[in-house]
Design an enzyme around this catalytic site. Structure first.
Site, PDB file in Angstrom:
ATOM      1  N   ASN A 192      -5.711  -4.508  -6.341  1.00 56.27           N
ATOM      2  CA  ASN A 192      -6.912  -3.962  -5.730  1.00 56.27           C
ATOM      3  C   ASN A 192      -6.802  -2.466  -5.469  1.00 56.27           C
ATOM      4  OD1 ASN A 192      -9.257  -4.090  -3.596  1.00 56.27           O
ATOM      5  ND2 ASN A 192      -7.476  -3.353  -2.459  1.00 56.27           N
ATOM      6  N   THR A 235     -16.838   1.093   2.368  1.00 60.39           N
ATOM      7  CA  THR A 235     -15.413   1.189   2.715  1.00 60.39           C
ATOM      8  C   THR A 235     -15.028   2.667   2.829  1.00 60.39           C
ATOM      9  OG1 THR A 235     -14.487   1.470   0.500  1.00 60.39           O
ATOM     10  CG2 THR A 235     -14.997  -0.802   1.168  1.00 60.39           C
ATOM     11  N   LYS A 262     -12.154   1.004 -15.111  1.00 63.08           N
ATOM     12  CA  LYS A 262     -12.638  -0.304 -14.636  1.00 63.08           C
ATOM     13  C   LYS A 262     -13.085  -1.192 -15.800  1.00 63.08           C
ATOM     14  CE  LYS A 262     -11.937   0.251 -10.183  1.00 63.08           C
ATOM     15  NZ  LYS A 262     -10.905  -0.554  -9.489  1.00 63.08           N
ATOM     16  N   ASP A 284       0.861  -1.184   0.000  1.00 66.48           N
ATOM     17  CA  ASP A 284       0.000   0.000   0.000  1.00 66.48           C
ATOM     18  C   ASP A 284       0.893   1.228   0.000  1.00 66.48           C
ATOM     19  OD1 ASP A 284      -3.270   0.157   0.959  1.00 66.48           O
ATOM     20  OD2 ASP A 284      -2.113   2.026   0.954  1.00 66.48           O
ATOM     21  N   ILE A 316     -19.583  -0.707  -2.079  1.00 59.53           N
ATOM     22  CA  ILE A 316     -19.173  -1.415  -0.868  1.00 59.53           C
ATOM     23  C   ILE A 316     -18.861  -0.374   0.209  1.00 59.53           C
ATOM     24  CG2 ILE A 316     -17.536  -3.109   0.077  1.00 59.53           C
ATOM     25  CD1 ILE A 316     -19.277  -4.185  -2.283  1.00 59.53           C
ATOM     26  N   TYR A 325     -13.238   6.766 -13.878  1.00 59.17           N
ATOM     27  CA  TYR A 325     -13.357   5.527 -13.083  1.00 59.17           C
ATOM     28  C   TYR A 325     -13.985   4.419 -13.929  1.00 59.17           C
ATOM     29  CZ  TYR A 325     -14.288   2.606  -8.956  1.00 59.17           C
ATOM     30  OH  TYR A 325     -14.323   1.575  -8.041  1.00 59.17           O
TER      31      TYR A 325
HETATM   32  P1  NDP Z   1     -10.046   2.005   0.099  1.00 61.65           P
HETATM   33  O1  NDP Z   1      -9.803   3.451  -0.177  1.00 61.65           O
HETATM   34  O2  NDP Z   1     -10.640   1.597   1.397  1.00 61.65           O
HETATM   35  O3  NDP Z   1      -8.706   1.156  -0.101  1.00 61.65           O
HETATM   36  C1  NDP Z   1      -7.867   1.364  -1.198  1.00 61.65           C
HETATM   37  C2  NDP Z   1      -6.436   1.283  -0.708  1.00 61.65           C
HETATM   38  O4  NDP Z   1      -5.574   1.482  -1.850  1.00 61.65           O
HETATM   39  C3  NDP Z   1      -6.113   2.396   0.290  1.00 61.65           C
HETATM   40  O5  NDP Z   1      -5.274   1.924   1.326  1.00 61.65           O
HETATM   41  C4  NDP Z   1      -5.380   3.382  -0.590  1.00 61.65           C
HETATM   42  O6  NDP Z   1      -4.567   4.241   0.150  1.00 61.65           O
HETATM   43  C5  NDP Z   1      -4.615   2.455  -1.489  1.00 61.65           C
HETATM   44  N1  NDP Z   1      -4.098   3.145  -2.670  1.00 61.65           N
HETATM   45  C6  NDP Z   1      -4.659   4.151  -3.357  1.00 61.65           C
HETATM   46  N2  NDP Z   1      -3.864   4.537  -4.350  1.00 61.65           N
HETATM   47  C7  NDP Z   1      -2.758   3.749  -4.282  1.00 61.65           C
HETATM   48  C8  NDP Z   1      -1.556   3.691  -5.034  1.00 61.65           C
HETATM   49  N3  NDP Z   1      -1.309   4.546  -6.041  1.00 61.65           N
HETATM   50  N4  NDP Z   1      -0.642   2.757  -4.716  1.00 61.65           N
HETATM   51  C9  NDP Z   1      -0.845   1.909  -3.673  1.00 61.65           C
HETATM   52  N5  NDP Z   1      -1.952   1.952  -2.894  1.00 61.65           N
HETATM   53  C10 NDP Z   1      -2.891   2.862  -3.211  1.00 61.65           C
HETATM   54  O7  NDP Z   1     -10.959   1.509  -1.134  1.00 61.65           O
HETATM   55  P2  NDP Z   1     -11.836   0.182  -1.353  1.00 61.65           P
HETATM   56  O8  NDP Z   1     -11.418  -0.898  -0.459  1.00 61.65           O
HETATM   57  O9  NDP Z   1     -13.232   0.598  -1.407  1.00 61.65           O
HETATM   58  O10 NDP Z   1     -11.411  -0.135  -2.854  1.00 61.65           O
HETATM   59  C11 NDP Z   1     -10.553  -1.215  -3.217  1.00 61.65           C
HETATM   60  C12 NDP Z   1     -10.760  -1.492  -4.686  1.00 61.65           C
HETATM   61  O11 NDP Z   1     -12.122  -1.890  -4.906  1.00 61.65           O
HETATM   62  C13 NDP Z   1     -10.511  -0.281  -5.586  1.00 61.65           C
HETATM   63  O12 NDP Z   1      -9.873  -0.706  -6.778  1.00 61.65           O
HETATM   64  C14 NDP Z   1     -11.913   0.209  -5.889  1.00 61.65           C
HETATM   65  O13 NDP Z   1     -11.989   0.923  -7.097  1.00 61.65           O
HETATM   66  C15 NDP Z   1     -12.658  -1.109  -5.946  1.00 61.65           C
HETATM   67  N6  NDP Z   1     -14.093  -0.978  -5.755  1.00 61.65           N
HETATM   68  C16 NDP Z   1     -14.597  -0.350  -4.632  1.00 61.65           C
HETATM   69  C17 NDP Z   1     -15.958  -0.194  -4.505  1.00 61.65           C
HETATM   70  C18 NDP Z   1     -16.569   0.507  -3.333  1.00 61.65           C
HETATM   71  O14 NDP Z   1     -17.758   0.848  -3.430  1.00 61.65           O
HETATM   72  N7  NDP Z   1     -15.865   0.720  -2.228  1.00 61.65           N
HETATM   73  C19 NDP Z   1     -16.878  -0.680  -5.556  1.00 61.65           C
HETATM   74  C20 NDP Z   1     -16.257  -1.345  -6.638  1.00 61.65           C
HETATM   75  C21 NDP Z   1     -14.891  -1.475  -6.743  1.00 61.65           C
HETATM   76  P3  NDP Z   1      -5.157   5.715   0.533  1.00 61.65           P
HETATM   77  O15 NDP Z   1      -6.355   5.476   1.398  1.00 61.65           O
HETATM   78  O16 NDP Z   1      -4.026   6.354   1.233  1.00 61.65           O
HETATM   79  O17 NDP Z   1      -5.514   6.359  -0.780  1.00 61.65           O
END
Ligand code: NDP
Length: 258
Positions: free
Chosen positions: A99, A200, A169, A46, A198, A165
């Site tokens: 992810n 989150t 995707k 991360d 989701i 986005y």
């Molecule tokens: P979160 O923001 O909770 O988690 C994403 C994590 O990725 C965070 O720790 C974030 O850090 C980290 N991150 C962001 N940019 C980078 C980068 N450049 N390099 C490394 N790490 C990075 O999001 P979700 O758990 O909700 O999302 C996870 C995945 O699921 C994503 O791809 C999202 O698009 C996808 N998704 C989510 C949905 C939702 O409704 N939540 C629906 C459909 C898909 P930081 O917080 O510091 O940015």
């Protein structure tokens, strides 16, 4: 309803090393926990250093083997170093979940910021390519394994005011299918997951009527949980999914059924 699913199939990932990008928060954190509970060695990758170490510490406290690596998926050199860290630390890489992702602002295509477009596509699409670019050789060298790329329901549906986005995707789905064709005969299965909305930290700025609107899109009448996405992802990574290659699987509370 209890959306914290029980941990089934204990030890199904024992002897496997998994790398989870964005593994310190939301879906990635739930997945890191799920894989560790299944016996995997987990590398939490991360760009948030403190959260990554906190997550790895939590996993180790449960008796799992885990480590944190700080990695920015928009930077190929950083991704290469993260994959090398996993292999150097644990001797192999078998499983990867790409992810890490961001949402971006809500703006229509005709006024969407160019910088915003580049940032969202760099993270959500190029980041998946960079990750597979370095993970796949490591997985091949480890004798094979599986990759799951995190797409979205917006990998198949459009969504007004989220052009970058949705485009990224959709791109993840095409990239997943293409890479799956290339490696299916070499013991690497590559699939994509498409979650509905989701609950989150990604939705941290969505509340009130905007959140109610999102809920209304799901016939299940609620947002999904990270654990529900982690469960499908864990299945696709497991040997139980041994004939599943190049597929895009929804976990969306019925969003796409209407
Ligand atoms: P979160 O923001 O909770 O988690 C994403 C994590 O990725 C965070 O720790 C974030 O850090 C980290 N991150 C962001 N940019 C980078 C980068 N450049 N390099 C490394 N790490 C990075 O999001 P979700 O758990 O909700 O999302 C996870 C995945 O699921 C994503 O791809 C999202 O698009 C996808 N998704 C989510 C949905 C939702 O409704 N939540 C629906 C459909 C898909 P930081 O917080 O510091 O940015």
């Amino acid at each position: 309803m209890n959306t914290s699913l029980p941990t089934a199939y204990e030890a199904e990932f024992s002897g496997r090393t998994a790398l989870v990008t964005g593994g310190a928060s939301g879906i990635g954190l739930a997945l890191s926990r799920r894989l560790a509970a299944g016996g995997a060695t987990v590398v939490v990758a991360d760009h948030d250093e403190r959260s990554a170490h906190k997550a790895a510490d939590e996993l180790r406290a449960t008796g799992a083997r885990a480590a944190a690596v700080v990695l920015d998926v928009t930077d190929p050199a950083s991704v290469e170093a993260g994959v090398r860290f996993a292999v150097d630390s644990f001797g192999a890489l078998h499983l990867a979940v790409n992810n890490a992702g961001i949402g971006g602002p809500a703006q229509p295509t005709g006024s969407y910021g160019i910088e915003d477009w580049n940032r969202v596509v760099a993270t959500n699409l190029s980041g998946v390519f960079y990750s597979m670019r370095y993970e796949i050789p490591a997985i091949l060298a480890s004798g094979g394994g599986a990759v799951v790329n995190m797409s979205s329901i917006l990998g198949t549906n459009g969504f007004a005011n989220s052009p970058a986005y949705a485009a990224a995707k959709h791109g993840v789905v095409g990239l997943t299918k293409t890479a799956a064709l290339e490696y299916a005969a070499r013991n690497v299965r590559i699939n994509a997951v498409g979650p509905g909305f989701i609950d989150t930290p990604l939705l941290r700025d969505t509340d009130g009527p905007a959140r109610d609107h999102l809920v209304s899109l799901h016939p299940a009448g609620r947002l999904g949980s990270s654990e529900e996405v982690a469960e499908l992802t864990a299945f696709l990574l497991s040997d139980r999914a041994s004939f599943i290659h190049g597929s895009y699987h929804l976990v969306d509370g019925g969003y796409s059924a209407s």
